[in-house]
Design a protein around this motif. Structure first.
Motif, PDB file in Angstrom:
ATOM      1  N   TYR A  96      -1.003  11.283 -13.714  1.00  0.00           N
ATOM      2  CA  TYR A  96      -0.403  11.911 -12.529  1.00  0.00           C
ATOM      3  C   TYR A  96      -0.618  13.115 -12.030  1.00  0.00           C
ATOM      4  N   GLU A  97      -1.044  13.995 -12.883  1.00  0.00           N
ATOM      5  CA  GLU A  97      -1.296  15.267 -12.564  1.00  0.00           C
ATOM      6  C   GLU A  97      -2.909  15.488 -12.099  1.00  0.00           C
ATOM      7  N   ASP A  98      -3.609  14.634 -12.198  1.00  0.00           N
ATOM      8  CA  ASP A  98      -4.935  14.685 -11.574  1.00  0.00           C
ATOM      9  C   ASP A  98      -5.185  13.513 -11.007  1.00  0.00           C
ATOM     10  N   LYS A  99      -5.003  13.333  -9.586  1.00  0.00           N
ATOM     11  CA  LYS A  99      -5.191  12.225  -8.663  1.00  0.00           C
ATOM     12  C   LYS A  99      -6.600  11.944  -8.662  1.00  0.00           C
ATOM     13  N   ASN A 100      -6.942  10.535  -8.463  1.00  0.00           N
ATOM     14  CA  ASN A 100      -8.219  10.093  -8.362  1.00  0.00           C
ATOM     15  C   ASN A 100      -9.188  10.356  -9.414  1.00  0.00           C
ATOM     16  N   SER A 101      -8.608  10.552 -10.589  1.00  0.00           N
ATOM     17  CA  SER A 101      -9.210  10.708 -11.889  1.00  0.00           C
ATOM     18  C   SER A 101     -10.049   9.308 -12.321  1.00  0.00           C
ATOM     19  N   PRO A 102     -10.838   9.273 -13.340  1.00  0.00           N
ATOM     20  CA  PRO A 102     -11.484   7.993 -13.855  1.00  0.00           C
ATOM     21  C   PRO A 102     -10.412   7.123 -14.501  1.00  0.00           C
ATOM     22  N   SER A 103      -9.628   7.688 -15.171  1.00  0.00           N
ATOM     23  CA  SER A 103      -8.590   7.046 -16.050  1.00  0.00           C
ATOM     24  C   SER A 103      -7.403   6.337 -15.054  1.00  0.00           C
ATOM     25  N   ASP A 104      -7.459   6.892 -13.775  1.00  0.00           N
ATOM     26  CA  ASP A 104      -6.478   6.119 -12.812  1.00  0.00           C
ATOM     27  C   ASP A 104      -6.461   4.691 -12.478  1.00  0.00           C
ATOM     28  N   VAL A 105      -5.490   3.970 -12.559  1.00  0.00           N
ATOM     29  CA  VAL A 105      -5.564   2.377 -12.118  1.00  0.00           C
ATOM     30  C   VAL A 105      -4.340   2.294 -11.038  1.00  0.00           C
ATOM     31  N   ASP A 106      -4.862   1.663  -9.858  1.00  0.00           N
ATOM     32  CA  ASP A 106      -3.747   1.581  -8.730  1.00  0.00           C
ATOM     33  C   ASP A 106      -4.096   0.149  -8.458  1.00  0.00           C
ATOM     34  N   GLU A 107      -2.989  -0.522  -8.390  1.00  0.00           N
ATOM     35  CA  GLU A 107      -2.736  -1.877  -8.075  1.00  0.00           C
ATOM     36  C   GLU A 107      -1.730  -2.132  -6.814  1.00  0.00           C
ATOM     37  N   GLU A 108      -2.335  -2.850  -5.909  1.00  0.00           N
ATOM     38  CA  GLU A 108      -1.707  -3.274  -4.780  1.00  0.00           C
ATOM     39  C   GLU A 108      -1.634  -4.814  -4.596  1.00  0.00           C
ATOM     40  N   ILE A 109      -0.393  -5.509  -4.601  1.00  0.00           N
ATOM     41  CA  ILE A 109      -0.589  -6.814  -4.703  1.00  0.00           C
ATOM     42  C   ILE A 109       0.416  -7.347  -3.560  1.00  0.00           C
TER      43      ILE A 109
END
Length: 314
Positions: free
Chosen positions: A52-65
């Motif tokens: 959460y401290e590094d937005k758009n990092s490779p480890s981020d997963v965003d889901e929008e359903i």
């Protein structure tokens, strides 16, 4: 969650992902019986995991359903997210269903002349960083006319005097039946007062001139936004000429260079975007597609789908 579809999305779908790209998922779900009966159907359920401290990092997963109801609304409105989802290849689907296959099989029913979110988004970005002197000249011409009139007048009072030139033209009517006129990417209803329009165009004239100067020097350009604008224009052109959108995009290598700021804006990027937008707007205006989506058809589809899935055997 009762999934209708879940898919890999974003830059991975477009073919513009890099080693630093995060992972995006989009989907559609069937609301529960309780949500339906209580009239409490959510538009969307979102989930984010990662750093959460590094937005758009490779480890981020965003889901929008999205709920089925809201997804159909997005598609009827011609929103880019819905159009992209409708054209996602099977290899990007993580979960699917007969309902999704039926929707995709009829995706052409969402095609209209008013692919507003595609065209308008691309035009806003083109206007934001444009280098065409014609846009400044158009704004100046309209301002000269408006300043010669009573500021209390409405645009409808001088409708026939408004110049029909490049960057200035009528754009149909709004949901309330009011005529609309676009001036350098900004849309005004005929009910707008001249005194309201003038300061907006003056600000555009001043800001645009400053941004155009910086763009000519490759400064202060939101390259990610520009790459999205190019993508929207490319996708609209493909819908208008081929009746589909193909993923990954064949222009992905070019879009990646734009996104990374590796091309000169004035000589490479701006001319391409301006040319694409001119072509797309002509294609839309001469298209034989319907003016609007058959909302009644999709309302019946939602009702029949919900009844069969949630209530038929209850």
């Amino acid at each position: 969650m009762d999934f209708i579809v879940k898919m890999k999305f974003g830059s991975h779908l477009y073919g513009t992902d890099t080693e630093n790209s995060d992972i995006d998922y989009k989907g559609v779900f069937l609301p529960s019986r309780e949500e339906i009966l209580l009239g409490n159907i959510p538009r969307c359920r979102s989930f984010t995991t990662g750093n959460y401290e590094d937005k758009n990092s490779p480890s981020d997963v965003d889901e929008e359903i999205y709920s089925l109801h809201y997804f159909i609304k997005l598609a009827c409105d011609g929103q880019t997210v819905a159009m992209d989802m409708l054209h996602a290849p099977e290899e990007f689907l993580i979960e699917t269903s007969k309902i999704w296959e039926t929707i995709v099989g009829q995706k052409n029913k969402f095609y209209t002349k008013n692919l507003n979110s595609f065209v308008n988004y691309a035009r806003r970005q083109a206007s934001k960083y444009g280098i065409k002197g014609s846009r400044l000249n158009a704004a100046s011409q309209v301002l000269t006319l408006l300043k010669s009139k009573d500021p209390k007048f409405k645009l409808r009072n001088i409708w026939d005097q408004l110049p029909r030139i490049e960057h200035c033209y009528e754009t149909g009517v709004d949901p309330n039946g009011l005529r609309q006129f676009q001036i350098c990417g900004k849309i005004f209803q005929e009910s707008s007062s001249i005194g309201y329009v003038i300061p907006i165009l003056e600000k555009f004239y001043d800001d645009y001139g400053h941004r155009a100067k910086l763009a000519a020097e490759n400064k202060n350009i939101d390259w990610k936004a520009i790459s999205h604008a190019l993508r929207a224009a490319i996708q609209t052109k493909e819908i208008m000429t081929q009746g589909t959108i193909t993923f990954p995009l064949k222009d992905a290598p070019f879009l990646m260079k734009v996104k990374a700021g590796k091309l000169d804006y004035t000589t490479k990027v701006a001319p391409t975007l301006e040319s694409l937008m001119d072509e797309v707007e002509k294609l839309v205006s001469h298209s034989k597609l319907p003016e609007k989506v058959d909302i009644d058809y999709w309302n019946r589809f939602i009702c029949e789908t919900i009844e069969n899935a949630k209530f038929k055997n209850a």
